[in-house]
Design an enzyme around this catalytic site. Structure first.
Site, PDB file in Angstrom:
ATOM      1  N   ALA A  13       0.835  -1.204   0.000  1.00 34.72           N
ATOM      2  CA  ALA A  13       0.000   0.000   0.000  1.00 34.72           C
ATOM      3  C   ALA A  13       0.865   1.248   0.000  1.00 34.72           C
ATOM      4  CB  ALA A  13      -0.941  -0.011   1.194  1.00 34.72           C
ATOM      5  N   GLY A  14       1.904   1.236  -0.818  1.00 37.83           N
ATOM      6  CA  GLY A  14       2.648   2.465  -1.062  1.00 37.83           C
ATOM      7  C   GLY A  14       2.044   3.151  -2.271  1.00 37.83           C
ATOM      8  N   GLY A  15       2.839   3.957  -2.925  1.00 41.71           N
ATOM      9  CA  GLY A  15       2.328   4.724  -4.052  1.00 41.71           C
ATOM     10  C   GLY A  15       1.772   3.850  -5.160  1.00 41.71           C
ATOM     11  N   GLY A  17       0.857   0.646  -5.117  1.00 39.85           N
ATOM     12  CA  GLY A  17      -0.262  -0.179  -4.667  1.00 39.85           C
ATOM     13  C   GLY A  17      -1.542   0.621  -4.544  1.00 39.85           C
ATOM     14  N   ASP A 221      10.097  -8.531  -0.088  1.00 38.97           N
ATOM     15  CA  ASP A 221       9.191  -9.660   0.160  1.00 38.97           C
ATOM     16  C   ASP A 221       8.503 -10.142  -1.121  1.00 38.97           C
ATOM     17  OD1 ASP A 221       9.944  -8.955   2.723  1.00 38.97           O
ATOM     18  OD2 ASP A 221       8.055  -7.960   3.178  1.00 38.97           O
ATOM     19  N   HIS A 242      22.382   6.738  -3.913  1.00 35.58           N
ATOM     20  CA  HIS A 242      22.063   8.165  -3.975  1.00 35.58           C
ATOM     21  C   HIS A 242      23.236   8.941  -3.411  1.00 35.58           C
ATOM     22  CE1 HIS A 242      20.100  11.997  -3.292  1.00 35.58           C
ATOM     23  NE2 HIS A 242      19.039  11.577  -3.940  1.00 35.58           N
ATOM     24  N   LEU A 252      18.141  10.116   3.513  1.00 34.18           N
ATOM     25  CA  LEU A 252      18.156  10.828   2.237  1.00 34.18           C
ATOM     26  C   LEU A 252      18.109  12.343   2.414  1.00 34.18           C
ATOM     27  CD1 LEU A 252      17.830  10.595  -0.885  1.00 34.18           C
ATOM     28  CD2 LEU A 252      15.371  10.639  -0.498  1.00 34.18           C
ATOM     29  N   THR A 254      17.501  15.235  -0.321  1.00 28.86           N
ATOM     30  CA  THR A 254      17.056  15.241  -1.711  1.00 28.86           C
ATOM     31  C   THR A 254      18.043  15.893  -2.682  1.00 28.86           C
ATOM     32  OG1 THR A 254      15.362  16.009  -3.237  1.00 28.86           O
ATOM     33  CG2 THR A 254      15.744  17.391  -1.322  1.00 28.86           C
ATOM     34  N   ARG A 394      18.366   4.910 -12.424  1.00 25.20           N
ATOM     35  CA  ARG A 394      17.135   5.682 -12.487  1.00 25.20           C
ATOM     36  C   ARG A 394      17.416   7.165 -12.302  1.00 25.20           C
ATOM     37  NH1 ARG A 394      14.130   7.912  -8.723  1.00 25.20           N
ATOM     38  NH2 ARG A 394      14.896   6.758  -6.913  1.00 25.20           N
ATOM     39  N   SER A 399      10.945   7.857 -10.121  1.00 22.33           N
ATOM     40  CA  SER A 399      10.306   6.759  -9.380  1.00 22.33           C
ATOM     41  C   SER A 399       8.909   7.143  -8.927  1.00 22.33           C
ATOM     42  CB  SER A 399      11.154   6.302  -8.196  1.00 22.33           C
ATOM     43  OG  SER A 399      11.247   7.324  -7.245  1.00 22.33           O
ATOM     44  N   LEU A 400       8.732   8.386  -8.457  1.00 21.17           N
ATOM     45  CA  LEU A 400       7.371   8.817  -8.105  1.00 21.17           C
ATOM     46  C   LEU A 400       6.500   8.802  -9.359  1.00 21.17           C
ATOM     47  CD1 LEU A 400       7.996  11.690  -5.497  1.00 21.17           C
ATOM     48  CD2 LEU A 400       7.251   9.343  -5.085  1.00 21.17           C
TER      49      LEU A 400
END
Lengths: 584, 252
Positions: A13-15, A17, A221, A242, A252, A254, A394, A399-400
């Site tokens: 249930a992240g972005g 999902g 997982d 990064h 992180l 940014t 990437r 990624s977002l």
């Protein structure tokens, strides 16, 4: 054991999902199984922005974005997928705005945009303002906005359910997805979810490194569940480091800090990126910047008594700009380092950040069983997947974008599949493998401890397969991982209970990390070239003749039950762009 | 620019940084006993480390049964709100040196929500209150083809309340919530505020009516516990006051 039946099941249930869930729930009876509460996902830790050629502040177009993505990925990107990513980026950002995402605004009231690493005007001429952002908490805003819209759409969540097995059943000679098996943290109960379609959106594998920007819970997982059932993993040797993690902690900071004008400096105060990337300088792609930082450190120009870091310098930027555009990362520096970024430079080092590789999919999110065959009813999106839009490296803000574009696509495709197909019959004793695993760990009296093995794994990964790799270091890692996998058989847990047994889950997560670390190291050993995030000191050049191809890693089980990694390769899809030397 | 020099942090790093700290943790596991009890653990830790690092040392080296939620470990995911030395904080944003490590550091579950095991509480009532305030953008009419326009000032109006990470530190620090779990609690009101004051939203009146309820904003006694507890620095009490004022004036 409980059995549930849903048309579509989403794992994570992240972005990705939740973006998938918003689409799938509108079209089919959908359940989201997530090991964390939805807003706890690591999407929330993403800071700098989401790329889209809106051209709100300067000239831009999706073709330039496609080129930058392909070049950033060192030409290992599948160009048809990159084109979809860049084209659909514009609607993906507008969708989020309409869902309520509070983007920063231009004086005209449109979505504001800023510079980010590797994103350029007209094929590398100069940096371009392409990143749509909300201060330095864009990921937080995306996660909150998607959860808000899941509440609006009435998405059904099973919180703190750990998916531990993927059920595949052969029907008419084709391996199809029948559902998943999950472990409920609160009760220790095992649940079987029979589903017509399953979407994995369970995130990355960063926790096999020690210095990482990743959450404790990013343990691969989903990748492990599919790999153990014989499905391939693609390009696992490509991991992004990064450039700007907080020194020693890996938290992180940014790239947006450099997008706003921040500069990397060595112990002499020199802006060293001018040497390595004369045009893009501090905004070269992440693999280039991370290698440059370590080159400075190795050549004795690192900062501090041990010379083991460099500085991110924001002191020349006005405090108002830092407060408005970078409030969270400046607070991290104050909280965790006791440093005031208005006046003092921030010690940083590269930090393990993002898995470019993962479960191979096509552009509809359908999972591949080999180079071409789709697994009916099985989908993946986001960091767990490899489409491949990121190739060997990437770009920041992609990624977002990836989770939104391919989360949406897979949600729509999976729901359509659910509408048009029947349930696949569950195998006999569908929960057997998970029940055996849980019972084994709960009852084991072995002397090995999870924390020890995990630390040894992380230390060997940091030392041997991070920014610089050689045949020797990778072999050291392969041997160490083999030893750890052997010792893992004797791992035991102290908590023998059923209720909220996080001790047990950490042991299971370690098993996932060990399997995936092996895949990564074996894949890296075989790739005798340097490309993007995979840099071999013994093979410092890119070798398009022999290695312009994706790695496909399969688990092979021998007659004696022992397992090993078998490697195969898949061609790269090239449409418009022929490989060129990569310069920033 | 400031020329990098050896700074005080690096000098400190040269000496052995470890100190001995006692963690006093309220343990509860209904599989073993219906009663909770305090348990002490002594660990060696660098005072610049987080309380969460201390909990991990205990779980990983001393007692694997110690149970708590955590994920990102840097104050973004909202998993690890707990009561540390009697105050609600995120374990991952609280450094040992900032909470007097000379004395035992007490750690217990946040209050007002049912404890499930050790530091883990039932979050469901908290999220239910959140869902009840319509925490999503509501608009009418046809969607524009491009983005909705919003001035930088209108965007700034609700910036503070967009920072919420739903950790429940505020709600579980509120004496009204402790006494009456029916009260929506500060976090739900913060998230209603985020939409009520968003110039793009058209359901402000509906949300205000929800919060005009007997379990709504009027229960707030302005004790500022929530503001003190918020790990994101949101002016929670101010946001609640603004919602109250909007209810009276119907202007927002």
């Amino acid at each position: 054991m409980k059995i549930h039946k849903y048309d579509t099941v989403i794992v994570g249930a992240g972005g990705a999902g939740m973006r998938a869930a918003i689409e799938a729930t509108k079209r089919s009876r959908t359940a989201v199984l997530t090991k964390l509460y939805p807003t706890r996902s690591h999407t929330g830790a993403a800071q700098g922005g989401m790329a889209a050629a809106l051209a709100n502040v300067e000239e831009d177009n999706w073709e330039w974005h496609t080129f930058d993505t392909v070049k950033g990925g060192d030409y290992l990107v599948d160009q048809d997928a990159a084109e979809i990513l860049a084209k659909e980026a514009i609607d993906a950002v507008l969708d989020l705005e309409k869902m309520g995402l509070p983007f920063n605004r231009t004086p005209d009231g449109t979505i504001d945009q800023r510079r980010f690493g590797g994103h350029s005007r007209n094929h590398g001429e100069a940096p371009v303002r392409r990143s749509c952002y909300a201060a330095d908490r864009t990921g937080h805003m995306i996660l909150q906005t998607l959860y808000q819209n899941c509440v609006k759409e009435g998405v059904e969540f099973f919180n703190e359910f750990y998916v531990l097995d993927q059920l595949l059943v052969e029907e008419d000679g084709v391996k199809k997805s029948a559902g998943v098996v999950a472990y409920e943290l609160a009760t220790g109960e095992i649940h079987v979810f029979q589903a017509k379609a399953v979407i994995y959106a369970s995130g990355g594998t960063g926790k096999f490194f020690k210095v990482t920007s990743n959450a404790h819970t990013l343990t691969g997982d989903g990748q492990a569940a599919c790999y153990r059932r014989g499905l391939p993993l693609e390009d696992m040797e490509f991991f992004q480091f990064h450039p700007t993690g907080i020194w020693r902690m890996g938290i992180l900071l940014t790239e947006g800090a450099r997008g706003e004008g921040g500069i990397l400096r060595n112990k002499d105060g020199e802006r060293f990126m001018e040497k390595y990337a004369p045009v893009m300088k501090d905004l070269a792609s992440r693999d280039v910047v991370s290698r440059s930082i370590y080159t400075e450190i190795r050549e004795g120009r690192g900062c501090g008594p041990a010379g083991d870091h460099v500085y991110l310098d924001l002191t020349h930027l006005p405090p108002e700009q830092l407060d408005a555009k970078l409030p969270d990362i400046t607070e991290f520096a104050r909280t965790y380092l006791g440093i005031e970024p208005y006046t003092d430079p921030i010690p940083i080092q590269p930090t393990a950040h993002y898995a470019m590789g993962g479960i191979p999919t096509n552009v509809e999110g359908e999972v591949l069983a080999d180079n071409t065959t789709v697994v009916p009813g099985l989908y993946a999106a986001g960091e767990v997947a490899c489409v491949s839009v990121h190739g060997a490296n990437r770009l920041g803000t992609n990624s977002l974008l990836d989770i939104n574009v391919f989360g949406k696509r897979s949600g729509i495709a999976a729901a359509k599949y659910s509408q048009e197909n029947d349930f696949v019959e569950l195998p006999e004793n569908p929960a057997q493998q998970v029940a055996d695993l849980v019972e084994h760990l709960r009852n084991s009296t072995g002397k090995e401890r999870v924390a020890d093995l995990r630390l040894e794994l992380q230390e060997t990964m940091d030392a041997n397969v991070m920014v610089f790799r050689t045949e020797q270091t990778i072999k050291t890692a392969v041997e160490k991982i083999a030893e750890l996998r052997e010792r893992y058989k004797n791992v035991s847990v102290q908590d023998k209970g059923k209720r909220f047994n996080t001790d047990l889950l950490e042991a299971i997560e370690l098993g996932n990390l060990l399997d995936l670390a092996e895949v990564m190291a074996v894949s890296a050993l075989a790739r005798k070239e340097s490309r993007g995030g995979h840099y071999r000191e013994d093979y410092p050049n890119r070798d398009d003749v022999n290695f312009m191809r994706h790695t496909m890693a399969y688990r092979e089980v021998g007659a004696d039950g022992s397992d090993s990694v078998r490697l195969d390769y898949k061609p790269v899809v090239t449409t418009r762009y022929q490989p060129m030397e990569r310069k920033y | 620019m400031a020329t990098p020099t050896l700074d005080k942090m690096e000098e400190a790093a040269a000496a052995s940084p470890y100190i001995t700290v006692t963690f006093r943790i309220r343990r509860f596991n209904p599989e073993i006993s219906d009663e909770s009890q305090w348990q002490d653990f002594q660990i060696e830790i660098d005072p610049k480390e987080r309380v969460l690092d201390g909990l991990h040392k205990i779980k990983w080296d001393l007692d694997g049964t110690l149970t708590f939620r955590r994920s990102c470990a840097h104050g973004i995911c909202g998993s690890d709100a707990m009561r540390i030395n009697g105050k609600n904080r995120l374990a991952c944003k609280t450094l040992i040196k900032d909470i007097n490590p000379e004395k035992p550091i007490t750690v217990e579950a946040i209050k007002g929500l049912t404890v499930m095991k050790d530091l883990v509480v039932d979050m469901e009532p908290f999220f239910q209150a959140y869902r009840d305030v319509m925490p999503f953008l509501v608009t009418k009419g046809n969607e524009p083809t491009r983005e909705r326009l919003q001035s930088a000032e209108d965007r700034e109006r609700f910036d503070d309340t967009t920072k919420c990470i739903l950790c429940a530190a505020c709600t579980s620090s509120c004496p009204v919530f402790w006494n009456d779990g029916q009260y929506f609690g500060p976090a739900a009101i913060v998230n209603a505020h985020r939409f009520i004051f968003d110039s793009r939203d058209e359901a402000g009146e509906q949300r205000l009516e929800i919060l005009n309820d007997k379990d709504g904003v009027w229960r707030c006694r302005t004790t500022f516990n929530c503001t003190d507890a918020c790990p994101r620095g949101i002016e929670v009490t101010k946001a609640i006051q603004e919602v109250k004022r909007a209810l009276i004036t119907r202007r927002f």
